[in-house]
Design a protein around this motif. Sequence first.
Motif, PDB file in Angstrom:
ATOM      1  N   THR A 105      -9.956  22.355 -27.084  1.00 12.78           N
ATOM      2  CA  THR A 105     -11.312  21.830 -26.974  1.00 12.78           C
ATOM      3  C   THR A 105     -11.215  20.314 -26.815  1.00 12.78           C
ATOM      4  O   THR A 105     -10.138  19.740 -26.990  1.00 12.78           O
ATOM      5  N   PRO A 106     -12.314  19.640 -26.515  1.00 10.83           N
ATOM      6  CA  PRO A 106     -12.266  18.178 -26.401  1.00 10.83           C
ATOM      7  C   PRO A 106     -11.838  17.493 -27.703  1.00 10.83           C
ATOM      8  O   PRO A 106     -11.369  16.363 -27.688  1.00 10.83           O
ATOM      9  N   TRP A 107     -11.984  18.165 -28.830  1.00  8.37           N
ATOM     10  CA  TRP A 107     -11.666  17.550 -30.124  1.00  8.37           C
ATOM     11  C   TRP A 107     -10.428  18.139 -30.789  1.00  8.37           C
ATOM     12  O   TRP A 107     -10.009  17.683 -31.831  1.00  8.37           O
ATOM     13  N   GLY A 108      -9.841  19.197 -30.217  1.00  7.65           N
ATOM     14  CA  GLY A 108      -8.655  19.800 -30.833  1.00  7.65           C
ATOM     15  C   GLY A 108      -8.420  21.205 -30.321  1.00  7.65           C
ATOM     16  O   GLY A 108      -8.330  21.430 -29.120  1.00  7.65           O
ATOM     17  N   HIS A 109      -8.351  22.151 -31.236  1.00  7.87           N
ATOM     18  CA  HIS A 109      -8.127  23.561 -30.911  1.00  7.87           C
ATOM     19  C   HIS A 109      -8.964  24.397 -31.872  1.00  7.87           C
ATOM     20  O   HIS A 109      -9.059  24.065 -33.055  1.00  7.87           O
ATOM     21  N   ASN A 110      -9.554  25.492 -31.367  1.00  8.25           N
ATOM     22  CA  ASN A 110     -10.239  26.406 -32.265  1.00  8.25           C
ATOM     23  C   ASN A 110     -10.422  27.762 -31.619  1.00  8.25           C
ATOM     24  O   ASN A 110     -10.214  27.950 -30.424  1.00  8.25           O
ATOM     25  N   GLY A 111     -10.800  28.721 -32.450  1.00 15.10           N
ATOM     26  CA  GLY A 111     -11.118  30.072 -32.023  1.00 15.10           C
ATOM     27  C   GLY A 111     -11.907  30.731 -33.136  1.00 15.10           C
ATOM     28  O   GLY A 111     -11.976  30.207 -34.260  1.00 15.10           O
ATOM     29  N   TYR A 112     -12.525  31.855 -32.819  1.00 14.67           N
ATOM     30  CA  TYR A 112     -13.357  32.573 -33.793  1.00 14.67           C
ATOM     31  C   TYR A 112     -12.977  34.043 -33.829  1.00 14.67           C
ATOM     32  O   TYR A 112     -12.645  34.630 -32.789  1.00 14.67           O
ATOM     33  N   PHE A 113     -13.089  34.634 -34.996  1.00 15.16           N
ATOM     34  CA  PHE A 113     -12.994  36.080 -35.122  1.00 15.16           C
ATOM     35  C   PHE A 113     -13.972  36.547 -36.182  1.00 15.16           C
ATOM     36  O   PHE A 113     -14.412  35.761 -37.026  1.00 15.16           O
ATOM     37  N   THR A 114     -14.352  37.817 -36.078  1.00 18.31           N
ATOM     38  CA  THR A 114     -15.105  38.427 -37.160  1.00 18.31           C
ATOM     39  C   THR A 114     -14.133  39.334 -37.887  1.00 18.31           C
ATOM     40  O   THR A 114     -13.413  40.126 -37.267  1.00 18.31           O
ATOM     41  N   GLY A 115     -14.103  39.184 -39.206  1.00 19.69           N
ATOM     42  CA  GLY A 115     -13.242  40.005 -40.032  1.00 19.69           C
ATOM     43  C   GLY A 115     -13.677  41.457 -39.980  1.00 19.69           C
ATOM     44  O   GLY A 115     -14.644  41.814 -39.301  1.00 19.69           O
ATOM     45  N   ILE A 116     -12.999  42.299 -40.714  1.00 21.90           N
ATOM     46  CA  ILE A 116     -13.274  43.734 -40.650  1.00 21.90           C
ATOM     47  C   ILE A 116     -14.673  44.092 -41.138  1.00 21.90           C
ATOM     48  O   ILE A 116     -15.138  45.199 -40.894  1.00 21.90           O
ATOM     49  N   ASP A 117     -15.360  43.164 -41.791  1.00 26.76           N
ATOM     50  CA  ASP A 117     -16.728  43.404 -42.249  1.00 26.76           C
ATOM     51  C   ASP A 117     -17.762  42.642 -41.423  1.00 26.76           C
ATOM     52  O   ASP A 117     -18.932  42.594 -41.787  1.00 26.76           O
ATOM     53  N   GLY A 118     -17.327  41.996 -40.330  1.00 28.80           N
ATOM     54  CA  GLY A 118     -18.255  41.317 -39.443  1.00 28.80           C
ATOM     55  C   GLY A 118     -18.556  39.876 -39.806  1.00 28.80           C
ATOM     56  O   GLY A 118     -19.385  39.248 -39.157  1.00 28.80           O
ATOM     57  N   HIS A 119     -17.869  39.317 -40.816  1.00 28.47           N
ATOM     58  CA  HIS A 119     -18.105  37.918 -41.180  1.00 28.47           C
ATOM     59  C   HIS A 119     -17.375  37.008 -40.197  1.00 28.47           C
ATOM     60  O   HIS A 119     -16.195  37.200 -39.904  1.00 28.47           O
ATOM     61  N   LEU A 120     -18.094  36.014 -39.685  1.00 33.24           N
ATOM     62  CA  LEU A 120     -17.553  35.105 -38.682  1.00 33.24           C
ATOM     63  C   LEU A 120     -16.648  34.057 -39.343  1.00 33.24           C
ATOM     64  O   LEU A 120     -17.042  33.406 -40.310  1.00 33.24           O
ATOM     65  N   ILE A 121     -15.449  33.912 -38.783  1.00 33.53           N
ATOM     66  CA  ILE A 121     -14.488  32.940 -39.295  1.00 33.53           C
ATOM     67  C   ILE A 121     -13.988  32.095 -38.125  1.00 33.53           C
ATOM     68  O   ILE A 121     -13.520  32.627 -37.118  1.00 33.53           O
ATOM     69  N   GLU A 122     -14.103  30.787 -38.275  1.00 31.61           N
ATOM     70  CA  GLU A 122     -13.557  29.855 -37.285  1.00 31.61           C
ATOM     71  C   GLU A 122     -12.230  29.342 -37.811  1.00 31.61           C
ATOM     72  O   GLU A 122     -12.102  29.000 -38.990  1.00 31.61           O
ATOM     73  N   VAL A 123     -11.245  29.273 -36.950  1.00 34.22           N
ATOM     74  CA  VAL A 123      -9.964  28.644 -37.255  1.00 34.22           C
ATOM     75  C   VAL A 123      -9.866  27.446 -36.326  1.00 34.22           C
ATOM     76  O   VAL A 123     -10.023  27.581 -35.117  1.00 34.22           O
ATOM     77  N   LEU A 124      -9.664  26.262 -36.898  1.00 34.30           N
ATOM     78  CA  LEU A 124      -9.665  25.055 -36.084  1.00 34.30           C
ATOM     79  C   LEU A 124      -8.596  24.065 -36.516  1.00 34.30           C
ATOM     80  O   LEU A 124      -8.099  24.123 -37.637  1.00 34.30           O
ATOM     81  N   TYR A 125      -8.268  23.199 -35.601  1.00 33.05           N
ATOM     82  CA  TYR A 125      -7.376  22.073 -35.885  1.00 33.05           C
ATOM     83  C   TYR A 125      -7.884  20.872 -35.108  1.00 33.05           C
ATOM     84  O   TYR A 125      -8.181  20.966 -33.917  1.00 33.05           O
TER      85      TYR A 125
END
Length: 139
Positions: A105-125
Amino acid sequence: MRQKLNMIVLGVRDVLSSVAFYEALGWKRSASGSDEFALFDLGGVALALLPRHAVADDARLTDHETGGFAGFALAYIAHSSDDVYRIIAKAEELGATVTRPAKTTPWGHNGYFTGIDGHLIEVLYEDGWKFDDRDNLVL
């Protein structure tokens, strides 16, 4: 109210399956709690996993199950850009749904996943985030 959150409560379909998911991502479950109230120490903030129906009942709300954006995401700030890609891949391997693959991304790196229960989690650097000697985020 002091400016502090002590616990993040997630309603899940099956507590023990959710515990297994987070443990497989590398988190260690606390000895505190029970099979219906699992806890993870996130460094001064606890993640609590409870049955969805129990959280909804306690709040006097109707559980509409998972699906769609709930206006809320958990965010994990990695210590390197490589970690973002590794964690997103591991989550997918464990049954999570990648909603946006890790990318630059313009500011680093990131991605998103929803866990097995549908909760949204962003992983970023991003280069700008700083941590203290106890791995707490410094703002």
